[in-house]
Design a protein around this motif. Structure first.
Motif, short mmCIF file in Angstrom:
data_model
loop_
_atom_site.label_atom_id
_atom_site.label_comp_id
_atom_site.label_asym_id
_atom_site.label_seq_id
_atom_site.Cartn_x
_atom_site.Cartn_y
_atom_site.Cartn_z
N PHE A 7 -6.63 46.34 81.32
CA PHE A 7 -5.87 45.10 81.42
C PHE A 7 -4.86 45.23 82.54
O PHE A 7 -4.15 46.23 82.62
N GLY A 8 -4.78 44.21 83.41
CA GLY A 8 -3.85 44.27 84.53
C GLY A 8 -3.28 42.90 84.85
O GLY A 8 -3.62 41.89 84.25
N GLY A 9 -2.37 42.88 85.83
CA GLY A 9 -1.76 41.63 86.26
C GLY A 9 -0.83 41.03 85.23
O GLY A 9 -0.57 39.84 85.25
N GLY A 10 -0.36 41.85 84.30
CA GLY A 10 0.54 41.37 83.25
C GLY A 10 -0.13 41.27 81.88
O GLY A 10 0.56 41.19 80.87
N LEU A 11 -1.46 41.26 81.83
CA LEU A 11 -2.14 41.16 80.54
C LEU A 11 -1.91 42.38 79.66
O LEU A 11 -2.00 42.28 78.43
N ILE A 49 -5.15 42.64 71.08
CA ILE A 49 -4.06 41.74 71.45
C ILE A 49 -3.02 41.74 70.34
O ILE A 49 -3.32 41.38 69.20
N LYS A 50 -1.81 42.17 70.66
CA LYS A 50 -0.77 42.31 69.64
C LYS A 50 0.16 41.10 69.58
O LYS A 50 0.81 40.88 68.56
N GLU A 51 0.22 40.33 70.66
CA GLU A 51 1.09 39.15 70.65
C GLU A 51 0.55 38.11 71.63
O GLU A 51 -0.15 38.44 72.58
N ARG A 52 0.84 36.87 71.36
CA ARG A 52 0.51 35.74 72.22
C ARG A 52 -0.94 35.72 72.70
O ARG A 52 -1.21 35.72 73.90
N PRO A 53 -1.90 35.70 71.76
CA PRO A 53 -3.32 35.69 72.16
C PRO A 53 -3.68 34.48 73.01
O PRO A 53 -4.63 34.53 73.79
N GLU A 54 -2.90 33.41 72.90
CA GLU A 54 -3.16 32.21 73.71
C GLU A 54 -2.95 32.46 75.20
O GLU A 54 -3.43 31.69 76.04
N PHE A 56 -4.20 35.03 76.65
CA PHE A 56 -5.41 35.74 77.07
C PHE A 56 -6.66 34.87 76.90
O PHE A 56 -7.53 34.85 77.76
N MET A 57 -6.72 34.15 75.79
CA MET A 57 -7.93 33.38 75.49
C MET A 57 -7.63 31.91 75.27
O MET A 57 -6.55 31.55 74.82
N LYS A 58 -8.63 31.10 75.58
CA LYS A 58 -8.60 29.67 75.29
C LYS A 58 -9.96 29.34 74.69
O LYS A 58 -10.97 29.43 75.37
N GLY A 59 -9.97 29.03 73.39
CA GLY A 59 -11.24 28.85 72.70
C GLY A 59 -11.95 30.18 72.56
O GLY A 59 -11.36 31.17 72.16
N ASP A 60 -13.23 30.22 72.95
CA ASP A 60 -14.02 31.44 72.83
C ASP A 60 -14.05 32.28 74.10
O ASP A 60 -14.71 33.31 74.14
#
Length: 100
Positions: A7-11, A49-54, A56-60
């Motif tokens: 994971f990079g760029g802040g992810l 993903i421990k916080e703010r999954p939105e 990282f993902m939108k829908g599927d």
């Protein structure tokens, strides 16, 4: 199935600031021994993903602005969610969106 997820760029901030994860993803019987990116993304959302999954993902799928590489190849060239993963593949997620 053993995979390396980066994971990079802040992810990485969504994963307790850990950039590289060596993971073992269990295949479900109904998956017929093939792991796809769709299954992997669901696994990542549940297990890494421990916080703010939105963020990282939108829908599927991943949010717009997240570059996904499978073995250094853009997943858009290999089928995106239908990309089949194999043992010891390396999957990289990089956010291309940055604050100023």
């Amino acid at each position: 199935m053993q995979l390396t997820l980066e994971f990079g760029g802040g992810l990485e901030l969504l994963c307790n600031s850990v950039k590289i994860h060596e993971v073992n993803v269990d295949l479900q019987a109904e998956e017929k021994q093939q792991l796809t990116m769709k299954h992997l993304l669901s696994w990542v959302r549940t297990n890494l993903i421990k916080e703010r999954p939105e963020m990282f993902m939108k829908g599927d799928t991943v949010r717009p602005g997240v570059l996904v590489l499978v073995n250094d190849c853009d997943w858009e060239l290999s089928g995106q969610l239908d990309t089949t993963l194999e043992e010891k593949d390396v999957v990289v997620f990089i956010s291309t969106l940055h604050g100023g």
